[in-house]
Write an enzyme that holds these catalytic residues in place. Sequence first.
Site, PDB file in Angstrom:
ATOM      1  N   LYS A 137       0.770  -0.852  -0.158  1.00 58.49           N
ATOM      2  CA  LYS A 137      -0.103  -0.271   0.033  1.00 58.49           C
ATOM      3  C   LYS A 137       0.841   1.238  -0.548  1.00 58.49           C
ATOM      4  CE  LYS A 137      -3.514   2.123   2.643  1.00 58.49           C
ATOM      5  NZ  LYS A 137      -4.592   1.934   3.863  1.00 58.49           N
ATOM      6  N   SER A 187     -10.008   1.866   2.836  1.00 59.55           N
ATOM      7  CA  SER A 187      -8.871   2.603   1.989  1.00 59.55           C
ATOM      8  C   SER A 187      -7.275   2.140   1.220  1.00 59.55           C
ATOM      9  CB  SER A 187      -8.326   3.579   3.104  1.00 59.55           C
ATOM     10  OG  SER A 187      -7.560   3.292   3.776  1.00 59.55           O
ATOM     11  N   SER A 193     -10.329  -1.130   7.094  1.00 63.10           N
ATOM     12  CA  SER A 193      -8.682  -0.106   5.957  1.00 63.10           C
ATOM     13  C   SER A 193      -8.863  -1.309   5.473  1.00 63.10           C
ATOM     14  CB  SER A 193      -8.735   0.355   6.086  1.00 63.10           C
ATOM     15  OG  SER A 193      -8.744   2.118   5.686  1.00 63.10           O
TER      16      SER A 193
END
Lengths: 480, 97
Positions: free
Chosen positions: A73, A148, A172
Amino acid sequence: MTIHEAHQLLKTKQLSSVELTKAHLARIHEIEPKISALVTVTDELALKQAQEADELIATGNTNPLTGIPVLIKDNMCTKGIKTTCSSKMLENFVPPYDATVVERLNGHHPVIIGKANMDEFAMGSSTENSAFFPTHNPWDLSRVPGGSSGGSAVGVASGEAIYALGSDTGGSVRQPAGFCSVTGLKPTYGRVSRYGLVAFASSLDQIGPLTQDVTDCALVLNAIAGYDPRDSTSVPEPTPDYTQCLTGNLNGLRLGVPKEYFVEGMQTEVETAIRAAIAKLKELGAKIEWGVSLPSTPYALAAYYIIAPSEASANLARYDGVKYGFSYQETDNMWEALEKTRQYGFGPEVKRRIMLGTYALSAGYYDAWYLKAQKVRTLIRQEFDQAFSKFDALITPTSPTVPFKIGEKVDDPLQMYLSDICTLPINIAGVPAISIPAGFADGLPIGMQIIGKPFAEETILKIAYAYQQATEWHKRRPEI
Amino acid sequence: MKLSREEVLHIALLARLGLTEAEVNRFSKQLSNLLESFEILQQVDTTGIPPTAQSIALQNVVRSDEAQASLSQDQVLANAPRKDGDFFRVRAVLGNT
């Protein structure tokens, strides 16, 4: 192909890491125009790491993560590779060091194939808040992948990489795992080092794996978990070998189903799928108790959206255009430079949360909002502690709905926040939870969440593993 | 709970966040709506309940006072938007309003 399957092929020389990596790079170039999961593709690095991995494997290295393509990420620092947080503020930021999780993975000689798209600074539930582009759900390109960590979940679901790292502040990792039908774990707060993770809400943030099954999840957790003196909230406790708990046996385990998580407005198909999944766990030997109560759950959303933005407003004060990041240049006035740097560098959701948090912490409002939310946090944690005196784990849906349409909730912050209603109490309490695939409604994924006691990742992995041994949901892949 | 335009501007000043006129109006409305729904917190009886800042029992984590390797000056300055030799370059703080 899972980590453990790829590892077998690498180990027995039926496949080289270079071949595996080239196949994934080809897949990325083929489908990335449709799904937009990646901010950066690190082709050259990946091929170099793959070559090195092949040499190591040839000389007897049998580490299960060696030579396996992974996505990181884009809020975890990667030395010499752009780390943008999907924000204009950090669009050109190249970290001078690796996050601890990246450093630890590197010790296993992985193939880092790219950096995954996300909601800006990890603030969001749909990956629509990326300053660059939204990511699309591979099960239905008109829908969101969750967020996210949307890019990480999509990358794994659609075969751009074999696994990914995400971060989870209010759901997330788990919510996009549920929306994309992959396995996603948020470890106990303090289990995995946050050093080098760009801070959003420091008392809630935790890094976790997104994988294709529970065995892979345990393998990745083995690599990243453990004490790190550079994160003063990382807990100095030894970590077990998480693959040892994957026995498939649930006999004697007591599971509670908290009624507050079957909320009003929950989609019928989600409830039906989760009830069926719970029935399956019972069949596998677990003792189920329905109607468990965690009475403060309805206050968790409000407490979360005071606490997380308050911490964010403090953490994001560091973006001043002086040390790194976007910097407004067209003025000699210090204050104007500061305000315009932040005006042009941050997107709408980040600004909204900075405003909300600054308000909740400001003179005259601190006691009524921030302190009140922290006290409600205590109650939420106490209720989990009480429940865990009777149960080994709690079972809930990961989200009240299947993935929603892109654009559907962008203009209504509260509706967007509600999509994390089942996941954010877990961060408030700091306990571990995993989301695993538990069915589909009209071809759209449904996730089941298994919540454990602090530092009892082994219990939830054991339950999730037993479920995956008895079901096939996690083996389905989207056709794109 | 209604946040006035003045309050929004005051918060933006505290956060040193420049806002356009449209953003001031939008945030005034959106933040008011959010805070109104968060007022549900006031219904919770928290008498005698201590606040929780984080969920683990660690306190006062310290390390021994020994020099450790750190990043080089070049590495630290590599991302600086403005630099001058071995320094970050900033705008005048005093004597310039």
